[in-house]
Design a protein around this motif. Structure first.
Motif, PDB file in Angstrom:
ATOM      1  N   ASN A  68      40.996  90.957  28.396  1.00 39.83           N
ATOM      2  CA  ASN A  68      41.827  90.953  27.199  1.00 39.83           C
ATOM      3  C   ASN A  68      42.012  89.549  26.630  1.00 39.83           C
ATOM      4  O   ASN A  68      42.834  89.345  25.748  1.00 39.83           O
ATOM      5  N   ASP A  69      41.304  88.568  27.226  1.00 36.88           N
ATOM      6  CA  ASP A  69      41.299  87.233  26.663  1.00 36.88           C
ATOM      7  C   ASP A  69      42.623  86.501  26.822  1.00 36.88           C
ATOM      8  O   ASP A  69      42.920  85.574  26.075  1.00 36.88           O
ATOM      9  N   ASN A  84      42.369  81.204  23.601  1.00 41.42           N
ATOM     10  CA  ASN A  84      42.534  82.256  22.596  1.00 41.42           C
ATOM     11  C   ASN A  84      43.758  83.126  22.850  1.00 41.42           C
ATOM     12  O   ASN A  84      44.008  84.077  22.122  1.00 41.42           O
TER      13      ASN A  84
ATOM     14  N   LEU B 141      37.880  99.666  16.514  1.00 40.29           N
ATOM     15  CA  LEU B 141      38.788  98.537  16.754  1.00 40.29           C
ATOM     16  C   LEU B 141      39.940  98.890  17.685  1.00 40.29           C
ATOM     17  O   LEU B 141      40.516  98.023  18.324  1.00 40.29           O
ATOM     18  N   ASP B 143      41.833 100.058  20.908  1.00 38.72           N
ATOM     19  CA  ASP B 143      41.542 100.002  22.341  1.00 38.72           C
ATOM     20  C   ASP B 143      41.959 101.318  22.991  1.00 38.72           C
ATOM     21  O   ASP B 143      42.970 101.421  23.679  1.00 38.72           O
ATOM     22  N   HIS B 380      48.115  94.496  25.957  1.00 38.60           N
ATOM     23  CA  HIS B 380      47.010  95.115  25.218  1.00 38.60           C
ATOM     24  C   HIS B 380      47.216  95.036  23.710  1.00 38.60           C
ATOM     25  O   HIS B 380      46.270  94.948  22.946  1.00 38.60           O
ATOM     26  N   ALA B 383      46.253  91.643  22.409  1.00 39.01           N
ATOM     27  CA  ALA B 383      44.798  91.524  22.463  1.00 39.01           C
ATOM     28  C   ALA B 383      44.169  92.301  21.312  1.00 39.01           C
ATOM     29  O   ALA B 383      43.233  91.842  20.656  1.00 39.01           O
ATOM     30  N   GLN B 384      44.722  93.484  21.053  1.00 39.97           N
ATOM     31  CA  GLN B 384      44.166  94.300  19.982  1.00 39.97           C
ATOM     32  C   GLN B 384      44.387  93.675  18.610  1.00 39.97           C
ATOM     33  O   GLN B 384      43.493  93.696  17.757  1.00 39.97           O
ATOM     34  N   ARG B 386      44.594  90.553  17.925  1.00 40.98           N
ATOM     35  CA  ARG B 386      43.635  89.464  17.751  1.00 40.98           C
ATOM     36  C   ARG B 386      42.236  90.000  17.454  1.00 40.98           C
ATOM     37  O   ARG B 386      41.528  89.513  16.582  1.00 40.98           O
ATOM     38  N   ARG B 387      41.855  91.055  18.188  1.00 41.77           N
ATOM     39  CA  ARG B 387      40.527  91.644  17.979  1.00 41.77           C
ATOM     40  C   ARG B 387      40.413  92.189  16.551  1.00 41.77           C
ATOM     41  O   ARG B 387      39.422  91.987  15.856  1.00 41.77           O
ATOM     42  N   ARG B 390      40.118  89.350  13.998  1.00 46.22           N
ATOM     43  CA  ARG B 390      38.757  88.804  13.895  1.00 46.22           C
ATOM     44  C   ARG B 390      37.863  89.731  13.086  1.00 46.22           C
ATOM     45  O   ARG B 390      37.153  89.315  12.173  1.00 46.22           O
ATOM     46  N   ALA B 391      37.923  91.036  13.408  1.00 49.28           N
ATOM     47  CA  ALA B 391      37.049  91.992  12.719  1.00 49.28           C
ATOM     48  C   ALA B 391      37.412  92.088  11.246  1.00 49.28           C
ATOM     49  O   ALA B 391      36.536  92.096  10.374  1.00 49.28           O
TER      50      ALA B 391
END
Lengths: 492, 492
Positions: A68-69, A84, B141, B143, B380, B383-384, B386-387, B390-391
């Motif tokens: 999960n970074d 990050n 995207l 999780d 989580h 983390a999501q 951030r993910r 980015r996307a």
């Protein structure tokens, strides 16, 4: 910089597996800004030793945090907080707050000054040894394993859209279809899709019906005694409410005032007396409604809990004129935390209810609806209702025997079943004082006062639920109630 | 009597594993009264052959039905419908129904005649090749795996009470605590437990705030254009609404009328233009509210989607006088089907909101709250976010490039991020006609008309969401929009 191992403590209150709790502890430290990017974590061995857990558990938690970074690993040199990783924002010191708002003037409407909605009921009822509580789930009777399987199935890739999608004003199609095809026919009701709406429990169904039909000065008849939260809903909506005293057979149709526009009733098991409205009264009530041109909101309360006699057909099934709005619920037969119920009525009514539901909350969470759909369609629901019926039937026999043996007095119990008995203490006893006294003996009973509409309600009534108390504790619990009453005084 | 194997058909629409579907097929036949107690089922071999499945699958389904008392087995002679299986009630033929109710007269309030709440949005958006839809979850995207783990954890025995219990008017303590300790501090907000309420999504939070503060003739300022469902909530509640035109920086504080009592605003990303209210305007808006003694309802809309610049501090974090009611949501960053949001405000306000929520629905389902609590506390969620950031950042670059390349015109896009771009078509184009035309090319765009308060709203605006469209389809989708516009006419 290395984060000292001593800063790590597993919270005593946190839940879940050890691995999850370790993961949570690290993530929270990062999110709270206590652990900064680049800082080195304790070795898996060191942390495992410090916490007294196995090293593999710590390794698994770290691995998850890597994925999960939150952390990075630098080969053999160990684990570090990732560059990050999310950083807590620095907005500077908070504005000091001195509330300048005149809230009394700010409120366009107030909602908190009504009856207590039974909201002072104990949330810690499970700690009581003799919880004669009403309306909670019994871990021993609920089929937790199959519910979990259905919930897991509804979390699968196939149901991704049902889980995640904004359904706007729509219901889960699987659940609505099952209710229409299987649940309602068992109550003798045939309804088209545009005559059904899924709600956030029966409470929400009653609330929606009240806003649409029974607010803003409408003349409404309710049962007395009655579910206190319904009285509160009607008060908030500004209805003119007439309480009608019930007898051993529930609501007497002739006592409903001529100018009534909406009648709220609980025919299956009157709340709280458990009386079941006989077939003849059902027909008379429909006739009365037709004569005075009133609508009926039928809370088909605990119909599944008819383990002594088959349930009577719902009022709605006898309704030839579209006057009955039907409220169903899964709270008692599944569990109240589920918050699922439904409304059945003519299409124009359901259209309004759907629009209001959409405006206030859109739709019940998709996963909850889909899980219930699986549980119902796989037959687990019916199996559970039968299992509960058998257990409640047994408990009821023990209740009645113990009540008789200890000379307590039943005020109402209904002929069909249910999950509670309505009791009356001797004249002069205040059941609130009785309940407070019994607390010390770890006995939980529900005072009956909030059910009554009067300003000076009768105080001697109380309700004994048997849906959460184990059979083997009933006798002793009843004995303690009798002892407390014998001891007296519990004057109000 | 034996039930002929030919009566068994696996429904094409039913979901779940083969075993579950077989189990469901048998249970439904019994519940519907088609299979009667004592009737013999086909052999496992026979049914397996007929359905074209393995025999073990049928055996497992039968075993499960045995456990639930739908079937009994008599040694080698096979499986029979159990005598204890539920029987459908026989209430005789249904009452024929001719609706005798004058529904127009029966309604105390109407809710369906307002704006459409965006409820005509397509539920089948995922079938479109170019879904520039706003506000739905992207399977790529989200999780899903970790959500499933958290949900499974929350279904465990340890969390039985959180799942099943009637919490009356209370929130899930784990979720409320996490929001107070971790989510709100990241917006610069410090709130005590009695200043937070969990709601059924942001929609429900806005609705509650509107009932309490902005109903019954209160003078309310909203942004123009604005989230249509908010206008509808205010209309239903009977507020006097003044729309205030927004510009490229969102709501201009000086344009809020002097006599305003409540201001609704979306500072993070104005809905629908995506403008972010600059810090100076935030301070000016608070000052204006203080001068005219107004309250502010801040819909902190998509703050997590600030991937271009860090999010500005919430208005609420700058609020020294307790004037700001803060609305948060997990719908955009997790998924809208979750229906979880929260309100933050002074304790007297939260007390009213809690009472109203209890009356209308008690509390959000326990399992949903607890699952979210785990997902958040295990990290989580961050983390999501951030993910997704980015996307969405990548997609936005592609969007802007394609929009420029094809000569389309941006009306507003905000500087901080978000998940949509507000577009304007050439003068004279009606975006509703444009959307209808693009349907044929499998392109989904959202006409902007419903966002405007006017009776004759501008028709040339439309919204392009990029939260659900794959990056590699963006260019082609934009090209198709440009082609449709070039082709014209889409006059209104």
């Amino acid at each position: 910089m290395a984060i000292p191992v001593e800063t790590f403590h597993l919270s005593a209150t946190s839940q879940g597996t050890l691995q999850a709790r370790i993961q949570q502890m690290v993530a929270e430290g990062i999110l709270a800004g206590r652990f900064r990017p680049g800082e080195k974590l304790p070795s898996t061995r060191g942390l495992a030793h410090h916490l007294g857990v196995s090293r593999i558990t710590v390794t698994l938690a770290y691995t998850e945090l890597l994925a999960n970074d939150y952390l990075t690993s630098r080969g053999r040199s160990g684990y570090f907080v990732s560059e990050n990783a999310p950083e807590p924002p620095d907005f500077g010191p908070l504005a000091p707050r001195r509330d300048q708002v005149d809230w009394d003037a700010a409120f366009a409407q107030r909602f908190s000054n009504g009856a207590n909605l039974g909201m002072n009921k104990p949330l810690d009822w499970a700690r009581f040894r003799f919880p004669f509580i009403y309306g909670q789930a019994d871990p021993k009777l609920f089929d937790h394993a199959n519910w979990r399987l259905c919930a897991t199935q509804a979390l699968g890739a196939r149901d991704f859209m049902a889980l995640t999608q904004d359904q706007y004003d729509q219901d889960d199609a699987e659940l609505a279809t099952f209710i229409a095809r299987h649940t309602l026919p068992r109550r003798g009701i045939q309804a088209a899709p545009d005559e059904i709406l899924i709600t956030l429990g029966a409470q929400n169904a009653l609330w929606l019906a009240a806003q649409i039909l029974a607010s803003r000065g409408r003349r409404v008849a309710i049962e007395n005694p009655c579910y206190p939260a319904l009285r509160e809903i009607l008060r908030q909506g500004g209805a003119q409410v007439t309480p009608v005293d019930v007898d051993q057979e529930g609501l007497p149709p002739d006592a409903v005032p001529r100018d009534t526009q909406v009648i709220f009733t609980t025919p299956s098991h009157q709340c709280p007396t458990s009386a079941t409205l006989p077939r003849a009264r059902r027909e008379a009530l429909l006739k009365r409604a037709s004569q005075i041109n009133a609508l009926i909101v039928e809370d088909d309360y605990e119909f599944e809990m008819s383990f002594l006699k088959p349930p009577s057909p719902a009022l709605k099934s006898l309704d030839e004129e579209g006057r009955v709005i039907y409220v169903g619920s899964f709270s008692k037969s599944l569990f109240p935390g589920l918050r699922l119920g439904y409304l059945v009525g003519s299409a124009p009514f359901i259209r309004e209810a759907r629009a209001l539901r959409a405006s206030m909350l859109r739709h019940p969470p998709g996963h909850v609806q889909r899980t219930a759909a699986y549980y119902l369609s796989l037959g687990h629901y019916d199996a559970q209702v039968r299992r509960m019926g058998r257990a409640l039937g047994d408990r009821r026999k023990i209740m009645e025997r113990a009540i008789a043996a200890h000379g307590l007095e039943i005020a109402g119990k209904g002929a069909h079943g249910g999950s509670s008995i309505w009791m009356q203490a001797p004249e002069g006893v205040d059941s609130r004082a009785l309940a407070a006294q019994l607390h010390q003996d770890s006995v939980l009973i529900e005072p009956g006062t909030p059910f009554f509409a009067q300003n000076a309600p009768p105080t001697r009534f109380y309700r004994l639920g048997y849906s959460s108390i184990p059979s083997e504790r009933i006798e002793e619990g009843i004995a303690l109630i009798a002892a407390a009453l014998a001891q007296g005084p519990q004057g109000g």
